[in-house]
Write a protein that holds these residues in place. Structure first.
Motif, mmCIF file in Angstrom:
data_model
loop_
_atom_site.group_PDB
_atom_site.id
_atom_site.type_symbol
_atom_site.label_atom_id
_atom_site.label_comp_id
_atom_site.label_asym_id
_atom_site.label_seq_id
_atom_site.Cartn_x
_atom_site.Cartn_y
_atom_site.Cartn_z
ATOM 1 N N VAL A 194 0.700 -0.892 -0.044
ATOM 2 C CA VAL A 194 -0.100 -0.209 0.100
ATOM 3 C C VAL A 194 0.813 1.304 0.198
ATOM 4 C CG1 VAL A 194 -1.236 1.096 1.056
ATOM 5 C CG2 VAL A 194 -1.828 -1.296 0.588
ATOM 6 N N SER A 195 2.176 0.998 0.714
ATOM 7 C CA SER A 195 2.845 2.683 0.605
ATOM 8 C C SER A 195 3.858 3.138 -0.747
ATOM 9 C CB SER A 195 3.812 2.420 2.027
ATOM 10 O OG SER A 195 4.932 1.394 0.886
ATOM 11 N N ARG A 240 2.869 6.820 7.107
ATOM 12 C CA ARG A 240 3.291 8.365 6.004
ATOM 13 C C ARG A 240 2.636 7.889 4.859
ATOM 14 N NH1 ARG A 240 7.213 9.800 8.835
ATOM 15 N NH2 ARG A 240 8.195 10.265 6.788
ATOM 16 N N GLN A 241 3.557 7.299 3.440
ATOM 17 C CA GLN A 241 3.022 6.883 2.821
ATOM 18 C C GLN A 241 1.849 5.947 2.236
ATOM 19 O OE1 GLN A 241 6.617 5.603 1.170
ATOM 20 N NE2 GLN A 241 7.401 6.859 0.669
ATOM 21 N N ASP A 301 -0.725 5.973 4.979
ATOM 22 C CA ASP A 301 -1.779 6.348 4.879
ATOM 23 C C ASP A 301 -2.440 7.565 3.580
ATOM 24 O OD1 ASP A 301 -1.748 5.242 7.739
ATOM 25 O OD2 ASP A 301 -1.458 7.036 8.067
ATOM 26 N N ALA A 302 -1.013 7.723 2.600
ATOM 27 C CA ALA A 302 -1.339 9.227 2.337
ATOM 28 C C ALA A 302 -2.159 8.230 0.710
ATOM 29 C CB ALA A 302 -0.358 9.496 1.411
ATOM 30 N N ASN A 303 -2.225 6.314 0.520
ATOM 31 C CA ASN A 303 -2.545 6.048 -0.732
ATOM 32 C C ASN A 303 -3.742 5.068 -0.442
ATOM 33 O OD1 ASN A 303 0.265 6.557 -1.985
ATOM 34 N ND2 ASN A 303 1.164 4.945 -1.731
ATOM 35 N N TRP A 304 -3.609 5.136 0.972
ATOM 36 C CA TRP A 304 -5.581 4.485 0.995
ATOM 37 C C TRP A 304 -6.630 6.005 1.138
ATOM 38 C CZ3 TRP A 304 -6.324 -0.736 1.053
ATOM 39 C CH2 TRP A 304 -7.266 -0.920 1.599
ATOM 40 N N PRO A 305 -7.427 5.499 1.163
ATOM 41 C CA PRO A 305 -7.940 4.347 0.539
ATOM 42 C C PRO A 305 -8.015 4.650 -1.578
ATOM 43 C CG PRO A 305 -9.994 5.522 0.896
ATOM 44 C CD PRO A 305 -8.555 5.963 1.628
ATOM 45 N N LYS A 306 -7.341 5.463 -1.693
ATOM 46 C CA LYS A 306 -6.929 5.653 -3.528
ATOM 47 C C LYS A 306 -6.384 4.186 -3.801
ATOM 48 C CE LYS A 306 -4.667 8.961 -2.778
ATOM 49 N NZ LYS A 306 -4.075 9.745 -2.255
ATOM 50 N N VAL A 307 -5.964 3.419 -3.452
ATOM 51 C CA VAL A 307 -5.374 2.171 -3.728
ATOM 52 C C VAL A 307 -6.646 1.230 -4.321
ATOM 53 C CG1 VAL A 307 -2.874 2.013 -3.340
ATOM 54 C CG2 VAL A 307 -4.858 1.077 -2.198
ATOM 55 N N LEU A 308 -7.546 1.371 -3.677
ATOM 56 C CA LEU A 308 -8.451 0.403 -4.071
ATOM 57 C C LEU A 308 -9.217 0.529 -5.274
ATOM 58 C CD1 LEU A 308 -10.557 -0.094 -0.183
ATOM 59 C CD2 LEU A 308 -9.118 -1.492 -0.937
ATOM 60 N N GLU A 309 -9.422 1.547 -5.646
ATOM 61 C CA GLU A 309 -9.716 2.084 -7.090
ATOM 62 C C GLU A 309 -9.856 1.437 -8.529
ATOM 63 O OE1 GLU A 309 -9.077 6.663 -6.958
ATOM 64 O OE2 GLU A 309 -10.643 6.771 -5.477
#
Length: 147
Positions: free
Chosen positions: A95-96, A136-137, A139-147
């Protein structure tokens, strides 16, 4: 015949990955159980993963969660966001990096009061080298990675 089996396998894996990308909780292929069936409260209470029982279950975020005791089930039901793994149980390091990968309940860490799962031992070791930055990385990526 072998080529057909290979193509069918690739198609099934691709379909599974496409479906997993939409799910907020990693449950694995042909499963609906969060954290691989492990009692997520046990990481905090016992300091180790303990297999959950089908006797103590609840639903949260579209997944079934298992617990080893009625007490752990009650704790989870009171504050599931406290005990559910970060990023829905997907690999914290992945996720990071901006993508999803399975989280393995045997490769875990608790940081800042949160449970993090990683893909395997080598990924976990990489993640542990700079946990704070990777969190930190992620958290910034979540939840956009689910798209």
């Amino acid at each position: 015949m072998i080529k057909i089996l290979i193509l069918l396998t690739i198609g099934l894996l691709s379909a599974g990955n496409a479906l997993a990308d939409k799910d907020p909780v990693y449950t694995g292929f042909l499963s609906n159980t969060g954290a691989g069936g492990y009692d997520t409260v046990s990481y905090f209470q016992a300091g180790e993963p303990i297999r959950g029982s089908t006797k103590y279950i609840t639903e949260y975020m579209g997944a079934t969660w298992r617990f080893s005791t009625a007490e752990n089930l009650a704790l989870f039901e009171e504050t599931p966001e406290r005990y559910a793994p970060a990023y829905g149980g997907y690999c914290a390091w992945a996720v990071s990096q901006g993508y999803l990968a399975k989280g393995d309940p045997q490769h875990w860490a608790i940081r800042y009061g949160r449970l993090f799962l990683n893909y395997d031992e080598s990924v976990q070791n990489r993640w542990l080298k700079d946990t704070e930055a990777f969190i930190r990385q992620a958290d910034a990526n979540w939840p956009k990675v689910l798209e």
